[in-house]
Design an enzyme around this catalytic site. Structure first.
Site, PDB file in Angstrom:
ATOM      1  N   SER A 127       3.705  -1.556  15.746  1.00 18.68           N
ATOM      2  CA  SER A 127       3.774  -1.459  14.289  1.00 18.68           C
ATOM      3  C   SER A 127       4.875  -2.356  13.738  1.00 18.68           C
ATOM      4  O   SER A 127       5.903  -2.578  14.386  1.00 18.68           O
ATOM      5  CB  SER A 127       4.081  -0.002  13.926  1.00 18.68           C
ATOM      6  OG  SER A 127       4.468   0.104  12.584  1.00 18.68           O
ATOM      7  N   TYR A 152       9.126   8.367  15.524  1.00 17.78           N
ATOM      8  CA  TYR A 152       7.844   7.654  15.609  1.00 17.78           C
ATOM      9  C   TYR A 152       8.093   6.153  15.840  1.00 17.78           C
ATOM     10  O   TYR A 152       7.547   5.554  16.759  1.00 17.78           O
ATOM     11  CB  TYR A 152       7.027   7.874  14.323  1.00 17.78           C
ATOM     12  CG  TYR A 152       5.998   6.800  14.084  1.00 17.78           C
ATOM     13  CD1 TYR A 152       4.794   6.802  14.786  1.00 17.78           C
ATOM     14  CD2 TYR A 152       6.249   5.753  13.196  1.00 17.78           C
ATOM     15  CE1 TYR A 152       3.871   5.795  14.586  1.00 17.78           C
ATOM     16  CE2 TYR A 152       5.324   4.748  12.999  1.00 17.78           C
ATOM     17  CZ  TYR A 152       4.136   4.766  13.690  1.00 17.78           C
ATOM     18  OH  TYR A 152       3.233   3.750  13.500  1.00 17.78           O
ATOM     19  N   LYS A 156       7.431   3.419  19.208  1.00 18.31           N
ATOM     20  CA  LYS A 156       6.777   2.103  19.212  1.00 18.31           C
ATOM     21  C   LYS A 156       7.661   1.083  19.929  1.00 18.31           C
ATOM     22  O   LYS A 156       7.188   0.283  20.745  1.00 18.31           O
ATOM     23  CB  LYS A 156       6.466   1.651  17.777  1.00 18.31           C
ATOM     24  CG  LYS A 156       5.399   2.483  17.064  1.00 18.31           C
ATOM     25  CD  LYS A 156       4.039   2.366  17.742  1.00 18.31           C
ATOM     26  CE  LYS A 156       2.984   3.236  17.108  1.00 18.31           C
ATOM     27  NZ  LYS A 156       1.784   3.418  17.944  1.00 18.31           N
TER      28      LYS A 156
HETATM   29  C1  UD1 Z   1       4.088   3.746   7.432  1.00 18.62           C
HETATM   30  C2  UD1 Z   1       4.989   3.668   8.621  1.00 18.62           C
HETATM   31  C3  UD1 Z   1       4.460   2.633   9.570  1.00 18.62           C
HETATM   32  C4  UD1 Z   1       3.039   2.954   9.944  1.00 18.62           C
HETATM   33  C5  UD1 Z   1       2.210   2.998   8.672  1.00 18.62           C
HETATM   34  C6  UD1 Z   1       0.779   3.336   8.934  1.00 18.62           C
HETATM   35  C7  UD1 Z   1       7.459   3.516   8.673  1.00 18.62           C
HETATM   36  C8  UD1 Z   1       8.690   3.238   7.882  1.00 18.62           C
HETATM   37  N1  UD1 Z   1       6.309   3.345   8.088  1.00 18.62           N
HETATM   38  O1  UD1 Z   1       4.223   2.515   6.725  1.00 18.62           O
HETATM   39  O2  UD1 Z   1       5.226   2.581  10.707  1.00 18.62           O
HETATM   40  O3  UD1 Z   1       2.544   1.973  10.806  1.00 18.62           O
HETATM   41  O4  UD1 Z   1       2.767   3.987   7.809  1.00 18.62           O
HETATM   42  O5  UD1 Z   1       0.600   4.677   9.283  1.00 18.62           O
HETATM   43  O6  UD1 Z   1       7.570   3.890   9.794  1.00 18.62           O
HETATM   44  N2  UD1 Z   1       3.669   5.201  -1.260  1.00 18.62           N
HETATM   45  C9  UD1 Z   1       3.690   5.762  -2.538  1.00 18.62           C
HETATM   46  N3  UD1 Z   1       3.084   6.976  -2.714  1.00 18.62           N
HETATM   47  C10 UD1 Z   1       2.472   7.656  -1.704  1.00 18.62           C
HETATM   48  C11 UD1 Z   1       2.442   7.069  -0.398  1.00 18.62           C
HETATM   49  C12 UD1 Z   1       3.071   5.843  -0.229  1.00 18.62           C
HETATM   50  O7  UD1 Z   1       4.248   5.189  -3.478  1.00 18.62           O
HETATM   51  O8  UD1 Z   1       1.974   8.756  -1.932  1.00 18.62           O
HETATM   52  C13 UD1 Z   1       4.301   3.880  -1.065  1.00 18.62           C
HETATM   53  C14 UD1 Z   1       5.431   3.903  -0.057  1.00 18.62           C
HETATM   54  O9  UD1 Z   1       6.632   4.211  -0.684  1.00 18.62           O
HETATM   55  C15 UD1 Z   1       5.370   2.470   0.480  1.00 18.62           C
HETATM   56  C16 UD1 Z   1       3.886   2.094   0.373  1.00 18.62           C
HETATM   57  O10 UD1 Z   1       3.321   3.021  -0.535  1.00 18.62           O
HETATM   58  O11 UD1 Z   1       6.110   1.626  -0.345  1.00 18.62           O
HETATM   59  C17 UD1 Z   1       3.142   2.199   1.696  1.00 18.62           C
HETATM   60  O12 UD1 Z   1       3.398   3.486   2.253  1.00 18.62           O
HETATM   61  P1  UD1 Z   1       2.597   4.022   3.540  1.00 18.62           P
HETATM   62  O13 UD1 Z   1       1.147   3.860   3.325  1.00 18.62           O
HETATM   63  O14 UD1 Z   1       3.102   5.390   3.828  1.00 18.62           O
HETATM   64  O15 UD1 Z   1       2.994   3.007   4.677  1.00 18.62           O
HETATM   65  P2  UD1 Z   1       4.446   2.547   5.184  1.00 18.62           P
HETATM   66  O16 UD1 Z   1       5.489   3.540   4.846  1.00 18.62           O
HETATM   67  O17 UD1 Z   1       4.656   1.141   4.753  1.00 18.62           O
END
Ligand code: UD1
Length: 350
Positions: A127, A152, A156
């Protein structure tokens, strides 16, 4: 005879899309899954898409060393793609022992059997989380990894290192007592999103989704009241985080390219790493508004405080994967978001 790929965690979101693309490319596939985080929806979908009712399915917990070894005894396996792991960042902070045990033991078992059955090609699903809050963007495979901010993420990093070390140690194996060399590729995924164009397979989160796109589609369909956009005061153009959203089918095709590279003996090193993304940063706000536009739906959302642990921005330099794997992301973010919505609607109709 067709080469055979063992896909651990093959009934899950990424595993099912990869199984479809492997079969399309002419590989035989054995799916092994303990069904701890999915049901048979995606595996049934895979059978429909491929028109193959005969894909072997093994109910296997990869933490069971004897069960994993049986797979290697029962099938001639040319490559393994290892997806079987826990993946919820927040849960891993609360349950570190469970995460370390599951994610490390299962991978060790795979590697041990791979080595003891004459050697094997092993693809590990890593990841972009290994880069943390990188200083220079986009990140290349040479960008230093930063200390993981969750168990987690740490699993990785540790699994990458285990694979590297096993490749090095087994390079001298010549088949004596069945022991052979292990070759390895780690694919560092950025943010996989979307679903198969058939809408027969896609992401099936249990409970409240942590990831952005499942939360968006569940809000759009009425399962959730409102999407929280975590933080709009980041130092980016619109104040929301930047990510590299990679289409799930594009991502799946990268696995086929990597497996072929291993099986066809095209690797330049015994252990290789590739970034799998689009190379294009997209903000959370941009993704939300694009989803609305493409699908003609109005999404209830509000700006909420930052989510602890989030990095501001991360996106990939994909030139190594483009050149060495001959792979490139091709699906537009619009098409991907349309596919995510089609999948959510498909689930609602079931
Ligand atoms: C996370 C994990 C990554 C993993 C990926 C896929 C970390 C830090 N991140 O990535 O390792 O591979 O998931 O499972 O380990 N967001 C919102 N509202 C929400 C959900 C998300 O605003 O309800 C925003 C988050 O703040 C972020 C973006 O959307 O900026 C993407 O979030 P998310 O889909 O959870 O992925 P990551 O955190 O980037």
């Amino acid at each position: 005879m067709a080469k055979r790929v063992l896909v651990s965690g093959g009934a899950g979101y990424i595993g099912s899309h990869v199984t479809v693309e492997l079969i399309a490319a002419g590989y035989d596939v054995v799916v092994a899954d303990n069904m701890s985080n999915c049901d048979m929806t995606c595996f049934e979908g895979v059978k429909k898409i491929t028109g193959r009712d005969d894909i072997p399915f093994e109910l296997t917990d990869c933490c069971d060393a004897a069960a994993v070894d049986r797979l290697f005894t029962d099938y001639q396996i040319d490559a393994v793609i290892h997806f079987a792991a826990y993946k919820a960042v927040g849960e891993s902070v609360a349950e570190p022992i469970m995460y370390y045990r599951n994610n490390l033991v299962s991978f060790l078992n795979i590697l041990e059997s791979a080595k003891n059955h004459g050697g094997c090609n092993v693809l590990f699903s890593s990841s972009a989380t290994v880069y943390g809050e990188a200083e220079d963007l986009p990140v290349t495979e040479q960008t230093p990894r930063l200390p993981a901010t969750s168990p987690y993420g740490n699993t990785k990093q540790i699994c990458e290192d285990i694979l590297r070390d096993v490749v090095k140690a087994t390079a001298i194996n010549d088949g004596t007592d069945g022991r052979g060399p292990v070759k390895g590729i780690a694919l560092r995924y950025f943010n996989p999103i979307g679903a198969h164009p058939s809408a027969l397979i896609g992401e099936l989160p249990r409970g409240v989704p942590n990831n952005l796109v499942p939360f968006i589609t569940q809000t759009a369909i009425g399962k959730r009241e409102c999407l929280n956009i975590f933080g709009n005061d980041y130092p980016t153009e619109d104040g929301t985080c930047l990510r590299d959203y990679i289409d799930i089918v594009d991502l799946a095709k990268a696995h086929v390219a990597a497996v072929s590279r291993m099986i066809d003996g095209k690797m330049k090193e015994g252990y290789e790493i590739f970034n799998i993304g689009t190379g294009r940063p997209v903000s959370v706000y941009e993704l939300v508004t694009t989803f609305e536009k493409v699908n003609g739906v109005k999404l209830a959302y509000r700006f909420a405080p930052r989510r602890p642990g989030d990095v501001v921005a991360i996106w990939a330099d994909t030139s190594l994967a483009n050149e060495e794997l001959g792979w490139k992301a091709t699906r537009s973010v619009e098409d991907t978001l349309a596919s995510a919505w089609a999948w959510e609607k498909h689930l609602a109709e079931k």
